[in-house]
Design a protein around this motif. Structure first.
Motif, short mmCIF file in Angstrom:
data_model
loop_
_atom_site.label_atom_id
_atom_site.label_comp_id
_atom_site.label_asym_id
_atom_site.label_seq_id
_atom_site.Cartn_x
_atom_site.Cartn_y
_atom_site.Cartn_z
N ASP A 145 15.47 15.90 -129.23
CA ASP A 145 15.44 15.39 -130.47
C ASP A 145 16.87 16.42 -130.98
OD1 ASP A 145 15.35 13.21 -132.15
OD2 ASP A 145 15.51 14.33 -132.95
N PRO A 146 18.16 16.05 -131.41
CA PRO A 146 19.08 16.70 -132.38
C PRO A 146 18.16 17.17 -133.76
CG PRO A 146 19.70 14.08 -132.06
CD PRO A 146 18.67 14.47 -131.16
N ASP A 147 17.68 16.82 -134.52
CA ASP A 147 17.24 16.45 -135.65
C ASP A 147 15.88 18.13 -135.53
OD1 ASP A 147 15.40 16.04 -138.35
OD2 ASP A 147 16.95 14.95 -138.79
N PRO A 148 16.72 19.13 -136.69
CA PRO A 148 15.84 20.18 -136.47
C PRO A 148 14.48 20.11 -137.08
CG PRO A 148 17.21 20.37 -137.90
CD PRO A 148 17.79 19.36 -137.39
N ASN A 149 13.98 18.92 -137.72
CA ASN A 149 12.72 18.40 -138.93
C ASN A 149 12.17 17.94 -137.37
OD1 ASN A 149 13.19 20.04 -141.07
ND2 ASN A 149 14.84 17.28 -141.32
N VAL A 150 12.23 16.83 -136.83
CA VAL A 150 11.90 16.21 -135.97
C VAL A 150 11.48 17.09 -134.98
CG1 VAL A 150 11.84 14.11 -133.89
CG2 VAL A 150 13.22 14.01 -136.65
N LYS A 151 11.66 17.71 -134.14
CA LYS A 151 12.27 18.89 -133.11
C LYS A 151 10.96 19.99 -134.27
CE LYS A 151 15.35 20.30 -131.29
NZ LYS A 151 16.19 21.02 -130.75
#
Length: 698
Positions: A145-151
């Motif tokens: 996932d490109p979003d750091p929070n999701v990752k």
């Protein structure tokens, strides 16, 4: 959602709070839902519990409105917390809508989905294992996932799931492997990192035997090893290293045959790390599995042989490839020559000895396995399973085809050509009967190899040709003649030098047969001599630069008398008289000066035996192509009177520069110690020559 009756038992206040844009209000609604579900649990009211979960799933989590979806996610997590140990009964209904939100376009929704699933899994613990595949599938997507929070959220969930798998003994590895095999071919770096991390975890669990399924994922692991990220390459190296350690500890449980072709492919990789790692695995496979690797010999040689010519920049690969080559060669045994491909294969005990690390592989194949390329993996090769015995068949066709290809390729390095010749020599020693079926096709390329730039290659080539020409197995083969169309007379397989029609009596014909004191050669010996002389005739430079070297080496490898006897007979019928004269001069110089011909010179000095006299007669007839060599042969055999008579005839010959040059060379030879025993006789003949040609010798 407008009709309140459709959402009961949820109150209108809870419904409004769940769809609110503020997180705090949604959290309050979730606490109300948790309280409500706890009451249903206490009442054992499963129908109402299912109804609440269905409402949260269908009307909220899967709603078109983003805030409703957020409310549905937190509501489902609240249900799981309220259910506690009973959440396992409703996991399918709880998990599926959350996983659907993993694909949401809104990164905040994907994060909330991670958070909700984390809470669901944390409560259920081991009960989630039956749903592991769908959880793994979802996490593998979020790993990229490109979003750091999701990752970050997915990593927390990932660690929790790994802890659950590690502490459980009910993990369904069989059901998981197909998904792992599919996901391992992802090109995304984060997804690859996620896959490798799980493989390392599964390897570390004692109750999980991932080694049994290594053939399913080995190809994907080698592809990940070529990733651009150093961190991922290092992780993959560690994983492969752990597998190899386990293979060495438990070779009896390893499916070597199913992984052989995978290694063959990656041993040819352009990436140095992949190639070196695959070659190291191949080395261990050959040493551990032993003869079970023989059906894959042609593929292994295709991968290994080019590496033998690597320079110092790839020294590590070269060294490992050399060990692979030597180890594979040792697996070929004389028993491989005792049966035909159509008959039952050689059967040997699978139990390793104390000196060898040969295991009892579970799977082998009885035929030559072809390489199977695929975009996503390598087709497995199934075989015969046996715990007590290993059955393999050495199929020489594929091996010889590979060796022939590499010897014919002019771009191949010197060390590779030497290795090919060593392999062919080894096969003729161990399996001569089978190899002679391929001799006619190999013969032309072996003859061409005599023109190689390397002396070492030529030496190995001569050793091989000598073995072909002298092997007893060649005597049982029908004489077909070389494939280049040489005019070779049919006849007995023993060397027989026939007389020229109309020139020799029956008694002299008998003298041309191979001497009883010399070893018997097979049919290929005479073919070899004919084609060698043809090559010297067509490539005069080869004769000038390597002719003496080749013939001297052959005299060491074969019987010198047979070589000179057969060449003399062939030259007797040579139509190119200039070549015949040059060739006779070369042979004469070798005869008079080479240490390899010491015994033959001694045999010709006295002519006391019928064999020596027969040899002299055979040589004399061909030596007549060159007057000076004829005289020197007479000097060598102490036929001084005949030498004198010949010298007297020189005055009738046209005196050319070449003639005078050869006379000068003869005079220099006479001055050498080799003719010490004959000086008194030579002086008289030489004096006659000078007297007869006073104008040229003032």
């Amino acid at each position: 959602m407008n009709a309140e009756r459709d959402l009961s038992p949820l109150t209108p206040g809870v419904v409004r709070a769940l769809t609110d844009k503020l997180y705090e209000k949604r959290k309050v609604a979730a606490l109300e839902i948790e309280k409500l579900v706890r009451e249903f649990v206490a009442q054992n009211n499963t129908s109402q519990i299912k109804h609440v979960i269905q409402i949260l799933s269908q009307e909220f989590a899967l709603s078109q409105h983003p805030h409703s979806r957020k409310g549905g996610l937190i509501g489902l997590a609240a249900c799981s917390i309220a259910l506690g140990k009973d959440s396992g009964l409703y996991l399918k209904e709880l998990i599926e809508p959350v996983l659907t939100c993993f694909n949401d376009a809104d990164s905040r929704l994907r994060y909330y989905a991670c958070e909700a699933l984390y809470n669901i899994v944390k409560v259920a613990r081991g009960s989630v294992l039956p749903h592991f595949n769908v959880l793994f599938d979802g996490l593998s997507k979020l790993a990229a996932d490109p979003d750091p929070n999701v990752k970050s959220g997915s990593e927390l969930l990932d660690r929790l799931l790994k802890d659950i798998v590690t502490e459980s003994n009910q993990f369904d590895l069989v059901g998981f492997i197909p998904l792992l095999r599919e996901r391992i071919y992802s090109n995304n770096q984060y997804a690859r990192q996620f896959i490798i991390s799980w493989i390392l975890v599964l390897e570390s669990v004692p109750d999980i035997n991932l080694l049994d399924y290594l053939p399913e994922i080995l190809d994907g692991l080698f592809q990940i090893l070529g990733d651009n990220s150093k961190e991922i390459r290092k992780m993959c190296e560690v994983a492969l290293g752990e597998f190899l350690k386990e293979i060495k500890k438990n070779p009896s449980s390893v499916k070597f045959a199913e992984m052989a072709n995978i290694l063959v492919i990656h041993c040819q990789a352009a990436d140095d790390l992949i190639q070196l790692t695959a070659m190291c695995w191949m080395r261990e496979f050959i040493q551990l599995a032993g003869r079970v690797m023989l059906p894959y010999s042609s593929g292994i040689l295709t991968a290994v042989l080019p590496c033998l010519s690597y320079d110092d920049r790839k020294k590590s690969i070269l060294e490992v490839a050399n060990v692979c080559n030597q180890s594979l060669m040792k697996l070929v045994i004389p028993e491989d020559d005792e049966m035909d491909e159509a008959k039952p294969s050689v059967t040997i005990p699978a139990e390793p000895t104390s000196e060898e690390s040969i295991s009892k592989p579970e799977a082998v194949t009885t035929g030559e396995c072809q390489l199977v390329w695929a975009s996503r993996g390598v087709r497995k090769v199934r075989g015969i399973f046996s715990r007590d015995r290993i059955q393999v068949t050495l199929n020489l066709d594929g091996i010889v085809q590979v060796l022939d290809y590499h010897l014919s390729d002019t771009a191949i390095g010197m060390m590779t050509r030497i290795a090919v010749l060593k392999w062919l020599y080894h096969l003729y020693i161990k399996t001569p009967r089978k190899m002679f079926r391929h001799t006619d096709s190999l013969f032309p390329i072996l003859l061409r190899t005599l023109s190689d730039e390397s002396d070492e290659v030529i030496l190995k080539d001569l050793e091989l040709l000598a073995e072909i020409a002298s092997s007893p197995a060649g005597q049982t083969e029908e004489a077909h003649g070389p494939s280049d169309g040489s005019d070779v007379r049919p006849g007995p397989v023993e060397l027989h030098v026939p007389a020229r029609a109309g020139q020799l009596s029956s008694s002299s014909t008998k003298g041309l047969e191979c001497s009883p004191s010399t070893p018997t050669m097979n049919s290929y010996f005479y073919k070899f001599m004919i084609n060698l002389l043809k090559r010297f005739s067509s490539e005069r430079k080869l004769l000038e630069t390597r002719g003496a070297f080749i013939i001297r080496q052959l005299c060491l490898l074969l019987n010198a008398e047979n070589i000179f006897h057969s060449m003399a007979d062939i030259l007797l019928r040579e139509e190119d008289l200039k070549f015949a004269s040059t060739m006779v001069h070369t042979l004469n110089t070798i005869l008079l000066t080479s240490s390899e011909l010491f015994q033959l010179r001694n045999q010709l000095k006295d002519l006391k035996t019928p064999e020596s006299r027969n040899l002299f007669c055979c040589l004399y007839r061909s030596w007549c192509h060159n007057p000076v060599t004829t005289v020197s042969l007479c000097f060598l055999t102490q036929n001084y009177k005949h030498a004198y008579d010949l010298i007297q005839k020189f005055g009738d010959l046209e005196v050319t520069v070449d003639f005078l040059t050869e006379v000068d060379k003869l005079v220099q030879l006479i001055e050498c110690p080799i003719f010490t025993y004959a000086w008194s006789g030579i002086v008289g003949a030489a004096g006659a020559l000078i007297k007869k040609n006073e104008a040229f010798f003032p």
